[in-house]
Design a protein around this motif. Structure first.
Motif, PDB file in Angstrom:
ATOM      1  N   GLY A 168       0.787  -1.235   0.000  1.00  0.00           N
ATOM      2  CA  GLY A 168       0.000   0.000   0.000  1.00  0.00           C
ATOM      3  C   GLY A 168       0.816   1.280   0.000  1.00  0.00           C
ATOM      4  N   PHE A 169       2.131   1.190  -0.160  1.00  0.00           N
ATOM      5  CA  PHE A 169       2.958   2.393  -0.173  1.00  0.00           C
ATOM      6  C   PHE A 169       2.974   2.993  -1.583  1.00  0.00           C
ATOM      7  CE2 PHE A 169       4.622   0.142   3.506  1.00  0.00           C
ATOM      8  CZ  PHE A 169       4.793   1.167   4.434  1.00  0.00           C
ATOM      9  N   ASP A 170       2.730   4.294  -1.662  1.00  0.00           N
ATOM     10  CA  ASP A 170       2.812   4.979  -2.955  1.00  0.00           C
ATOM     11  C   ASP A 170       3.713   6.201  -2.887  1.00  0.00           C
ATOM     12  OD1 ASP A 170       1.333   6.712  -1.433  1.00  0.00           O
ATOM     13  OD2 ASP A 170      -0.439   6.717  -2.737  1.00  0.00           O
ATOM     14  N   THR A 302       8.454   9.776   1.269  1.00  0.00           N
ATOM     15  CA  THR A 302       8.428  11.208   0.969  1.00  0.00           C
ATOM     16  C   THR A 302       7.308  11.948   1.677  1.00  0.00           C
ATOM     17  OG1 THR A 302       7.086  10.794  -1.018  1.00  0.00           O
ATOM     18  CG2 THR A 302       9.481  10.832  -1.280  1.00  0.00           C
ATOM     19  N   LYS A 303       6.422  11.205   2.358  1.00  0.00           N
ATOM     20  CA  LYS A 303       5.317  11.838   3.086  1.00  0.00           C
ATOM     21  C   LYS A 303       5.384  11.419   4.551  1.00  0.00           C
ATOM     22  CE  LYS A 303       2.250  11.651  -0.970  1.00  0.00           C
ATOM     23  NZ  LYS A 303       0.998  11.070  -1.509  1.00  0.00           N
ATOM     24  N   GLY A 304       4.712  12.203   5.402  1.00  0.00           N
ATOM     25  CA  GLY A 304       4.679  11.865   6.820  1.00  0.00           C
ATOM     26  C   GLY A 304       5.940  12.312   7.530  1.00  0.00           C
ATOM     27  N   ASP A 305       5.988  12.002   8.821  1.00  0.00           N
ATOM     28  CA  ASP A 305       7.106  12.471   9.636  1.00  0.00           C
ATOM     29  C   ASP A 305       8.089  11.368   9.983  1.00  0.00           C
ATOM     30  OD1 ASP A 305       5.520  11.021  11.310  1.00  0.00           O
ATOM     31  OD2 ASP A 305       5.423  12.508  12.913  1.00  0.00           O
ATOM     32  N   PHE A 306       7.978  10.205   9.317  1.00  0.00           N
ATOM     33  CA  PHE A 306       8.942   9.141   9.591  1.00  0.00           C
ATOM     34  C   PHE A 306      10.227   9.425   8.832  1.00  0.00           C
ATOM     35  CE2 PHE A 306      11.087   5.128   8.780  1.00  0.00           C
ATOM     36  CZ  PHE A 306      11.118   4.568  10.049  1.00  0.00           C
ATOM     37  N   SER A 307      11.338   9.510   9.558  1.00  0.00           N
ATOM     38  CA  SER A 307      12.628   9.744   8.930  1.00  0.00           C
ATOM     39  C   SER A 307      13.434   8.449   8.934  1.00  0.00           C
ATOM     40  CB  SER A 307      13.406  10.836   9.677  1.00  0.00           C
ATOM     41  OG  SER A 307      13.639  10.453  11.021  1.00  0.00           O
ATOM     42  N   GLY A 308      14.360   8.364   8.036  1.00  0.00           N
ATOM     43  CA  GLY A 308      15.162   7.143   7.935  1.00  0.00           C
ATOM     44  C   GLY A 308      14.668   6.256   6.814  1.00  0.00           C
ATOM     45  N   SER A 309      15.439   5.234   6.528  1.00  0.00           N
ATOM     46  CA  SER A 309      15.110   4.337   5.426  1.00  0.00           C
ATOM     47  C   SER A 309      14.248   3.182   5.905  1.00  0.00           C
ATOM     48  CB  SER A 309      16.392   3.786   4.799  1.00  0.00           C
ATOM     49  OG  SER A 309      17.093   2.995   5.739  1.00  0.00           O
ATOM     50  N   ILE A 310      13.492   2.588   4.992  1.00  0.00           N
ATOM     51  CA  ILE A 310      12.702   1.398   5.314  1.00  0.00           C
ATOM     52  C   ILE A 310      13.273   0.166   4.608  1.00  0.00           C
ATOM     53  CG2 ILE A 310      10.588   2.659   5.820  1.00  0.00           C
ATOM     54  CD1 ILE A 310       9.594   1.952   3.010  1.00  0.00           C
ATOM     55  N   ALA A 311      14.245   0.390   3.731  1.00  0.00           N
ATOM     56  CA  ALA A 311      14.918  -0.713   3.045  1.00  0.00           C
ATOM     57  C   ALA A 311      16.216  -0.177   2.448  1.00  0.00           C
ATOM     58  CB  ALA A 311      14.029  -1.303   1.948  1.00  0.00           C
ATOM     59  N   GLY A 312      17.158  -1.065   2.218  1.00  0.00           N
ATOM     60  CA  GLY A 312      18.417  -0.619   1.636  1.00  0.00           C
ATOM     61  C   GLY A 312      19.291  -1.805   1.266  1.00  0.00           C
ATOM     62  N   GLY A 313      20.355  -1.525   0.533  1.00  0.00           N
ATOM     63  CA  GLY A 313      21.255  -2.605   0.152  1.00  0.00           C
ATOM     64  C   GLY A 313      22.326  -2.114  -0.782  1.00  0.00           C
ATOM     65  N   GLY A 314      22.943  -3.068  -1.479  1.00  0.00           N
ATOM     66  CA  GLY A 314      23.997  -2.700  -2.411  1.00  0.00           C
ATOM     67  C   GLY A 314      24.817  -3.909  -2.841  1.00  0.00           C
ATOM     68  N   ILE A 341       6.185  -2.109   9.481  1.00  0.00           N
ATOM     69  CA  ILE A 341       4.999  -2.315  10.312  1.00  0.00           C
ATOM     70  C   ILE A 341       4.662  -1.050  11.096  1.00  0.00           C
ATOM     71  CG2 ILE A 341       4.136  -3.570  12.335  1.00  0.00           C
ATOM     72  CD1 ILE A 341       5.607  -6.039  11.245  1.00  0.00           C
ATOM     73  N   TYR A 342       5.690  -0.382  11.616  1.00  0.00           N
ATOM     74  CA  TYR A 342       5.472   0.844  12.384  1.00  0.00           C
ATOM     75  C   TYR A 342       4.739   1.886  11.538  1.00  0.00           C
ATOM     76  CZ  TYR A 342       6.446   5.158  14.903  1.00  0.00           C
ATOM     77  OH  TYR A 342       6.315   6.365  15.544  1.00  0.00           O
ATOM     78  N   VAL A 343       5.213   2.112  10.328  1.00  0.00           N
ATOM     79  CA  VAL A 343       4.596   3.116   9.459  1.00  0.00           C
ATOM     80  C   VAL A 343       3.188   2.681   9.062  1.00  0.00           C
ATOM     81  CG1 VAL A 343       4.754   4.313   7.251  1.00  0.00           C
ATOM     82  CG2 VAL A 343       6.826   3.930   8.599  1.00  0.00           C
ATOM     83  N   MET A 344       3.006   1.398   8.766  1.00  0.00           N
ATOM     84  CA  MET A 344       1.689   0.916   8.384  1.00  0.00           C
ATOM     85  C   MET A 344       0.689   1.076   9.518  1.00  0.00           C
ATOM     86  SD  MET A 344       2.576  -2.475   6.079  1.00  0.00           S
ATOM     87  CE  MET A 344       0.839  -2.807   5.720  1.00  0.00           C
ATOM     88  N   GLU A 345       1.124   0.854  10.748  1.00  0.00           N
ATOM     89  CA  GLU A 345       0.243   1.059  11.897  1.00  0.00           C
ATOM     90  C   GLU A 345      -0.105   2.534  12.060  1.00  0.00           C
ATOM     91  OE1 GLU A 345       2.523  -0.794  15.001  1.00  0.00           O
ATOM     92  OE2 GLU A 345       1.282  -2.616  14.950  1.00  0.00           O
ATOM     93  N   GLU A 346       0.903   3.406  11.921  1.00  0.00           N
ATOM     94  CA  GLU A 346       0.683   4.842  12.053  1.00  0.00           C
ATOM     95  C   GLU A 346      -0.300   5.345  11.003  1.00  0.00           C
ATOM     96  OE1 GLU A 346       2.604   7.554  14.059  1.00  0.00           O
ATOM     97  OE2 GLU A 346       2.271   5.797  15.322  1.00  0.00           O
ATOM     98  N   ARG A 347      -0.243   4.778   9.821  1.00  0.00           N
ATOM     99  CA  ARG A 347      -1.087   5.241   8.713  1.00  0.00           C
ATOM    100  C   ARG A 347      -2.387   4.457   8.571  1.00  0.00           C
ATOM    101  NH1 ARG A 347       3.179   6.268   3.676  1.00  0.00           N
ATOM    102  NH2 ARG A 347       4.515   7.787   4.734  1.00  0.00           N
ATOM    103  N   GLY A 348      -2.577   3.428   9.399  1.00  0.00           N
ATOM    104  CA  GLY A 348      -3.786   2.618   9.298  1.00  0.00           C
ATOM    105  C   GLY A 348      -3.871   1.852   7.990  1.00  0.00           C
ATOM    106  N   MET A 349      -2.752   1.260   7.581  1.00  0.00           N
ATOM    107  CA  MET A 349      -2.672   0.590   6.271  1.00  0.00           C
ATOM    108  C   MET A 349      -3.023  -0.887   6.309  1.00  0.00           C
ATOM    109  SD  MET A 349       0.843   2.442   4.957  1.00  0.00           S
ATOM    110  CE  MET A 349       0.999   1.424   3.475  1.00  0.00           C
TER     111      MET A 349
END
Length: 451
Positions: A168-170, A302-314, A341-349
């Motif tokens: 559900g992330f856009d 890019t929206k909301g007040d959550f800072s930091g990454s939710i995924a990464g690699g290389g 999960i934290y962001v999804m709970e905050e956004r009711g996703m």
């Protein structure tokens, strides 16, 4: 006695587990859709396996395990142990990538030339707990071993994008960079090569600390004042371009940054392979782990007040070779389950019915004599594919109904003396309040869906 879990750790109640399983199942489904195979490794690794693989921060945040039993006591008594390193020989897994590298080196002849694996397990870091940040957390890794082609990076980026979209992330962006871009920038601003690691530690924090603190840390790590000033100015200029929505590769093409054309060509090749509008070059993405050697990426919202990454690699082409004679190219991406999960709970996703109930139907127990029939009915309904809870003891029907309602169970089957005598079951719909008697041998899954 304090009943809270250890700091930075958590208990997961049933509703929490259902949410976690919902996310994990989508992640697994997409990973397998792309041809990745499951892998698991031990929670505990030999200390030497993990040491020297993560850079400065990793060494500080690793959970080390004391030597155990009589051997420890003997060495302490004899004064043989003189430093912290001599007290430990094992450590909790810090990430899933280094254990994967060990596995590939150990089982190279048993694995396919191009090995694609996913792994969803907890890792541990002695970090300071904060919002969405824990000491024990799950990583959902996906890695491709054995190829230097950027086709594999494009596949990973596609898989991660599909997972986030299905959840559900856009509003996510995948930042892309290359370690050589960073080295070119450091070389341009006359940072000595032996200070590259120190500079990258600070660069990795630029979005988390103030400009003044970043400057102080550059100086404390031996970076010259002029170099520090230029790096911070370039970071601000790059950030301003990024925030205007201009694709950073156009800025790179305009030679505003001192980028090697060969490296720029690799990044543009990956952009062309991926064909992903979410993928954008950001030249100050560093990723803190020292084993990265090529393309690096990070997912930010890019929206909301959550800072930091939710995924990464290389890409980490030199890591597996640290465990054996053969240098084997590799690239991976990791999703942070807790942050998702934290962001999804905050956004009711999460879907509304995800934690609605633990069962489709509850069966009452009339008395001790009829308990066997209640158990038999439960087995019959489970065979029909229903989730069935049986009330654990004889009690007043009102209490049993109230208990089912508290768990949000939609149906109750009453099997009392009258029903038994008539070979029927009283089926009560707790949402509508309606109740009907149904022939015992005609009771099926369809009765519940029909209601």
């Amino acid at each position: 006695m304090n009943t809270n879990p250890a700091r930075g750790m958590r208990d997961f109640l049933p509703a929490d587990i259902r949410k976690r399983n919902y996310v994990i199942n989508i992640i697994k489904e997409v990973y397998e859709k792309y041809g990745f195979e499951p892998l698991e490794t031990p929670s505990v690794e030999n200390l030497e396996t993990l040491t020297g693989k993560y850079g400065e921060e990793g060494s500080q945040l690793m959970f080390k395990i004391l030597k155990r039993g009589e051997k420890l006591q003997e060495e302490l008594a004899e004064g043989k142990i003189k430093s912290e390193n001599e007290l430990t020989d094992l450590a909790l897994r810090y990430d899933l990538t280094v254990p994967l590298a060990r596995v590939v080196a150990n089982y190279r002849n048993e694995l396919p030339k191009f090995f694609k694996r996913y792994q969803i397990q907890p890792v541990w870091r002695a970090d300071r707990p904060a919002r969405g940040r824990y000491r024990e957390f799950y990583q959902c890794d996906v890695d491709a071993i054995g190829s230097s082609s950027m086709i594999v990076e494009a596949e990973l980026i596609s898989a991660i994008s599909e997972i986030l979209e299905r959840l559900g992330f856009d509003d996510f962006v995948i930042r892309l960079n290359h370690r050589k871009v960073l080295y070119d920038i450091l070389k341009k601003y006359e940072v000595p090569s032996d200070k590259y690691s120190d500079a990258l530690v600070v660069i990795d924090k630029l979005d988390k600390i103030s400009k003044d603190n970043a400057y102080k840390e550059f100086i404390n790590r031996g970076i010259e004042k002029n170099s520090a000033d230029q790096l911070l100015k370039l970071y601000e200029d790059s950030l301003n371009v990024w925030n205007t929505g201009v694709e950073m590769n156009h800025v790179l093409m305009g030679s505003i940054l001192p980028i090697n054309l060969e490296t720029l060509g690799k990044l543009n090749k990956l952009l062309n392979y991926a064909q992903n509008p979410k993928l954008m070059i950001f030249p100050f993405l560093a990723r803190g782990l020292s084993y990265y050697t090529g393309a690096i990426f990070e997912v930010v919202l890019t929206k909301g007040d959550f800072s930091g990454s939710i995924a990464g690699g290389g890409r980490y082409d030199g890591l597996i070779g640290m465990f054996g004679k053969e240098q084997i190219p590799a690239v991976g991406f990791s999703i942070g389950l807790e942050r998702i999960i934290y962001v999804m709970e905050e956004r009711g996703m999460f879907p509304e019915d995800l934690t609605a109930n633990s069962a489709d139907v509850m069966i009452t127990v009339w008395n001790e004599e009829t308990a066997g029939e209640s158990l038999k009915l439960a087995s019959e309904l489970r065979a029909e594919g229903l989730r069935v809870l049986i009330y654990p003891e004889a009690d007043k029907l009102g209490k049993q109904f109230k208990y089912a309602d508290s768990l949000n169970i939609p149906f109750v089957c009453v099997l009392g003396e009258t029903e038994l005598a008539e070979n029927k079951v009283a089926l009560k719909n707790l949402k509508s309040g309606e109740q009907e008697k149904i022939e015992r041998n005609k009771l099926s899954k369809n009765n519940f869906f029909a209601n």
